[in-house]
Motif scaffolding. Structure first.
Motif, PDB file in Angstrom:
ATOM      1  N   LEU A  44     -50.604  19.101 -85.641  1.00 41.89           N
ATOM      2  CA  LEU A  44     -49.240  19.413 -86.070  1.00 41.89           C
ATOM      3  C   LEU A  44     -49.088  19.237 -87.580  1.00 41.89           C
ATOM      4  O   LEU A  44     -49.804  18.465 -88.211  1.00 41.89           O
ATOM      5  N   GLY A  45     -48.114  19.941 -88.134  1.00 38.46           N
ATOM      6  CA  GLY A  45     -47.879  19.888 -89.578  1.00 38.46           C
ATOM      7  C   GLY A  45     -46.439  19.527 -89.894  1.00 38.46           C
ATOM      8  O   GLY A  45     -45.726  18.919 -89.083  1.00 38.46           O
ATOM      9  N   ARG A  46     -46.016  19.924 -91.083  1.00 37.88           N
ATOM     10  CA  ARG A  46     -44.692  19.549 -91.601  1.00 37.88           C
ATOM     11  C   ARG A  46     -43.548  20.026 -90.685  1.00 37.88           C
ATOM     12  O   ARG A  46     -42.607  19.284 -90.415  1.00 37.88           O
ATOM     13  N   GLU A  47     -43.657  21.277 -90.198  1.00 34.56           N
ATOM     14  CA  GLU A  47     -42.538  21.834 -89.418  1.00 34.56           C
ATOM     15  C   GLU A  47     -42.299  21.040 -88.139  1.00 34.56           C
ATOM     16  O   GLU A  47     -41.175  20.682 -87.807  1.00 34.56           O
ATOM     17  N   GLU A  48     -43.395  20.746 -87.417  1.00 34.61           N
ATOM     18  CA  GLU A  48     -43.253  19.992 -86.162  1.00 34.61           C
ATOM     19  C   GLU A  48     -42.790  18.562 -86.454  1.00 34.61           C
ATOM     20  O   GLU A  48     -42.062  17.967 -85.661  1.00 34.61           O
ATOM     21  N   THR A  49     -43.211  18.046 -87.607  1.00 36.73           N
ATOM     22  CA  THR A  49     -42.777  16.685 -87.960  1.00 36.73           C
ATOM     23  C   THR A  49     -41.260  16.682 -88.175  1.00 36.73           C
ATOM     24  O   THR A  49     -40.548  15.767 -87.733  1.00 36.73           O
ATOM     25  N   LYS A  50     -40.770  17.737 -88.845  1.00 39.46           N
ATOM     26  CA  LYS A  50     -39.311  17.849 -89.042  1.00 39.46           C
ATOM     27  C   LYS A  50     -38.589  17.916 -87.694  1.00 39.46           C
ATOM     28  O   LYS A  50     -37.545  17.300 -87.504  1.00 39.46           O
ATOM     29  N   GLU A  51     -39.187  18.693 -86.768  1.00 43.64           N
ATOM     30  CA  GLU A  51     -38.568  18.814 -85.425  1.00 43.64           C
ATOM     31  C   GLU A  51     -38.504  17.441 -84.745  1.00 43.64           C
ATOM     32  O   GLU A  51     -37.505  17.087 -84.132  1.00 43.64           O
ATOM     33  N   ALA A  52     -39.592  16.699 -84.872  1.00 45.08           N
ATOM     34  CA  ALA A  52     -39.634  15.373 -84.230  1.00 45.08           C
ATOM     35  C   ALA A  52     -38.586  14.447 -84.860  1.00 45.08           C
ATOM     36  O   ALA A  52     -37.900  13.683 -84.158  1.00 45.08           O
ATOM     37  N   ILE A  53     -38.438  14.547 -86.167  1.00 44.30           N
ATOM     38  CA  ILE A  53     -37.463  13.685 -86.862  1.00 44.30           C
ATOM     39  C   ILE A  53     -36.037  14.062 -86.422  1.00 44.30           C
ATOM     40  O   ILE A  53     -35.208  13.189 -86.150  1.00 44.30           O
ATOM     41  N   SER A  54     -35.789  15.368 -86.312  1.00 46.65           N
ATOM     42  CA  SER A  54     -34.447  15.803 -85.876  1.00 46.65           C
ATOM     43  C   SER A  54     -34.175  15.337 -84.449  1.00 46.65           C
ATOM     44  O   SER A  54     -33.064  14.907 -84.119  1.00 46.65           O
ATOM     45  N   ALA A  55     -35.207  15.439 -83.596  1.00 39.29           N
ATOM     46  CA  ALA A  55     -35.028  14.995 -82.208  1.00 39.29           C
ATOM     47  C   ALA A  55     -34.694  13.505 -82.163  1.00 39.29           C
ATOM     48  O   ALA A  55     -33.822  13.064 -81.401  1.00 39.29           O
ATOM     49  N   ALA A  56     -35.383  12.750 -83.008  1.00 38.56           N
ATOM     50  CA  ALA A  56     -35.132  11.301 -83.037  1.00 38.56           C
ATOM     51  C   ALA A  56     -33.721  11.015 -83.556  1.00 38.56           C
ATOM     52  O   ALA A  56     -33.047  10.083 -83.107  1.00 38.56           O
ATOM     53  N   GLN A  57     -33.266  11.848 -84.491  1.00 40.92           N
ATOM     54  CA  GLN A  57     -31.909  11.654 -85.037  1.00 40.92           C
ATOM     55  C   GLN A  57     -30.844  11.925 -83.964  1.00 40.92           C
ATOM     56  O   GLN A  57     -29.884  11.171 -83.826  1.00 40.92           O
ATOM     57  N   VAL A  58     -31.052  12.989 -83.194  1.00 40.07           N
ATOM     58  CA  VAL A  58     -30.078  13.315 -82.139  1.00 40.07           C
ATOM     59  C   VAL A  58     -30.081  12.200 -81.084  1.00 40.07           C
ATOM     60  O   VAL A  58     -29.028  11.723 -80.656  1.00 40.07           O
ATOM     61  N   ALA A  59     -31.287  11.755 -80.703  1.00 41.37           N
ATOM     62  CA  ALA A  59     -31.398  10.722 -79.656  1.00 41.37           C
ATOM     63  C   ALA A  59     -30.803   9.389 -80.109  1.00 41.37           C
ATOM     64  O   ALA A  59     -30.329   8.591 -79.280  1.00 41.37           O
ATOM     65  N   LEU A  60     -30.809   9.178 -81.409  1.00 42.53           N
ATOM     66  CA  LEU A  60     -30.337   7.890 -81.944  1.00 42.53           C
ATOM     67  C   LEU A  60     -28.890   7.594 -81.535  1.00 42.53           C
ATOM     68  O   LEU A  60     -28.553   6.451 -81.213  1.00 42.53           O
ATOM     69  N   GLU A  61     -28.037   8.619 -81.526  1.00 37.85           N
ATOM     70  CA  GLU A  61     -26.610   8.405 -81.275  1.00 37.85           C
ATOM     71  C   GLU A  61     -26.371   7.670 -79.970  1.00 37.85           C
ATOM     72  O   GLU A  61     -25.656   6.669 -79.915  1.00 37.85           O
ATOM     73  N   ASP A  62     -26.993   8.161 -78.892  1.00 34.00           N
ATOM     74  CA  ASP A  62     -26.790   7.512 -77.584  1.00 34.00           C
ATOM     75  C   ASP A  62     -27.569   6.203 -77.500  1.00 34.00           C
ATOM     76  O   ASP A  62     -27.069   5.202 -76.993  1.00 34.00           O
ATOM     77  N   TRP A  63     -28.804   6.234 -77.990  1.00 30.95           N
ATOM     78  CA  TRP A  63     -29.687   5.069 -77.823  1.00 30.95           C
ATOM     79  C   TRP A  63     -29.104   3.831 -78.505  1.00 30.95           C
ATOM     80  O   TRP A  63     -29.076   2.748 -77.929  1.00 30.95           O
TER      81      TRP A  63
END
Ligand code: SIN
Length: 483
Positions: A44-63
């Protein structure tokens, strides 16, 4: 052996999905024993890393808004699963990293202990009330998760260095993006499988496999969504990451290199000291940050100590980690073997004596024999560099002040060890050593319940213990006025 292949995943884990690289790019994971291919994982490269970071940001709200009890229960499930499948996880760990199976199993249990510990600590992130400075107001603090965390982890402990970071992060209410080492991504992905089985919500743990660590590291350290980087690895890479984090002022935890002294005083129990060196020098074939690097032995017991140590070291069986009785597995790769050979050559040229081992059998892949070097001094590379392998250098000393000065003569300050029966000396030397950790009459200091970390160029922050969760929390001060 039960079906370990069930935990051998060849996809990365982002937002609760098992994914490939968009163009299908992959890289091979190889067994350091014979360089055979074990698996192929997405590069994986930069784009997938950005996707993972965004996913973690969305999940953060509930978690982060869940109760600590909820997070604790899921972590406890993860802990139980890691123990239930310990044999399978250990087997995968040995295949990709090389350490003997018994050590791999020990690492899986060690790794699980962080998950259990922080599942308990989740409920103890107390704030406080502070005596007020004015009659009409009250002052208090609360603790809140720092946010999305990136965990960049090494190949020498492919399970435990991940759990030591993600368990406190999750317990605190943070979500994570994990980037495991290129040579050992399989143990990380296996944790992803366990997380899924435990019911940890999507996006809370994301795992980026990559053979492009610089590109991915740059994204993790520059993306403003990431609020904290926790890194275990070399001091050289740690410094680069710290510089990169400076632009967005991220919090950092750094567990970096070491140059551990091991001092045997003339009043030590020599047999116990020999046991201590074996435990701290040869664990993981010498590939741990807390491994003994320099063994200082008092002149008056040097010969006896050397004789007894040599007797034990000569017995060590070198071989494939999956074979019973193997004590010393392969090193991670060929360049590690070459580095150790160069250290022996440099030391020999400068007057060291090769007492045991020293040379390598080219036929045997990434192996380096357990080696003892005598009459080592401060001019030699083996004294100054982090060895990260099975070379035990012996240095003579005669005075306490002299040995403390030599022990502290390094930019590193992670682990240190000494052996003595004199209680006044035990206090004096413990306080004088410039290290984050001191083992007295023991070569085994790593445990979940104690703060692991270094001073000087060995790092920033502490992992494990009651302090470990603090690295993932911010203190917020609230002033209630107008009362
Ligand atoms: C390390 O080598 O980074 C960690 C070793 C340990 O936890 O004992």
């Amino acid at each position: 052996m039960r079906d370990y292949k069930r935990f051998l995943k060849e996809k990365a884990y982002i937002n609760g999905e098992w994914v490939l690289e968009s163009n299908g790019a992959t890289f091979e994971v190889r067994n350091p024993f014979d360089n055979s291919k074990i698996a192929e994982v997405p590069d994986l490269g930069r784009e997938e890393t950005k996707e993972a970071i965004s996913a973690a940001q969305v999940a953060l709200e509930d978690w982060k808004n869940e109760t600590a009890e909820y997070r604790a229960k899921l972590l406890k499930k993860l802990f139980n699963l890691q123990l239930e499948f310990a044999d399978e996880l250990a087997y995968i760990l040995t295949l990709e990293q090389g350490k003997p199976l018994t050590e791999a199993l020990g690492e899986i249990k060690y790794g699980a202990s962080f998950i259990e510990w922080f599942s308990e600590e989740a409920r103890r992130t107390y704030g406080e009330t502070i005596p007020t400075n004015a009659k009409n107001r009250r002052i208090l603090t609360i603790k809140q998760p720092v946010g999305v965390v990136a965990a960049i982890t090494p190949w020498n402990f492919p399970n435990a260095m991940i759990t030591r970071k993600i368990a406190p992060a999750l317990a605190a209410g943070c979500t994570v993006v994990v980037k495991p080492a290129e040579s050992t991504p399989l143990s990380a992905l296996a944790i992803g499988i366990l997380a899924e089985m435990a019911g940890i919500p999507k996006g809370v743990i994301n795992i980026i496999t990559t053979n492009r660590p610089i590109e991915v590291g740059q994204e993790l350290t520059s993306n403003p969504i990431i609020k904290k980087i926790s890194f275990t690895g070399s001091t050289h890479v740690g410094k680069i990451l710290m510089k990169q984090c400076a632009n967005s002022v991220k919090k950092v935890s750094m567990e970096l290199g070491g140059n551990a002294p091991f001092i045997v005083f003339d009043d030590a129990d020599i047999n116990t000291a020999v046991e201590g060196v074996i435990a701290s020098k040869f664990r993981n074939s010498g590939q741990t940050c807390v491994c003994t690097n320099r063994i200082f032995v008092h002149d008056s017991i040097y010969d006896e100590f050397t004789y007894k140590l040599s007797k034990e070291v000569t017995k060590m069986k070198v071989g494939n980690g999956v074979e019973k009785d193997t004590v010393i597995g392969p090193l991670i790769n060929e360049s590690a073997v070459n580095f150790l050979s160069d250290l022996v050559e440099d030391a020999s040229t400068k007057g060291a004596e090769v007492i045991v081992g020293g040379s390598l059998d080219k036929e045997k892949g990434n192996f380096f024999p357990p080696t003892i070097l005598g009459n080592v001094n401060e001019e030699m590379d083996v004294f100054n560099k982090e060895i990260f392998g099975s070379i035990a250098p012996l240095i003579r000393f005669s005075k306490e002040e002299e040995v403390i000065a030599m022990a502290n003569n390094t930019p590193y300050g992670l682990a240190s060890y000494f052996f003595s029966k004199d209680y006044a000396r035990i206090w004096r030397v413990s306080e004088a050593l410039d290290y984050g950790m001191v083992g007295v009459n023991t070569g085994k200091i790593s445990t979940t319940v104690a703060p692991f970390g270094g001073v000087k160029e060995s790092g920033i922050g502490r992992e494990g213990s009651k302090y470990g969760i603090e690295e993932y929390l911010e203190i917020k001060y609230i002033c209630v006025g107008g009362l």
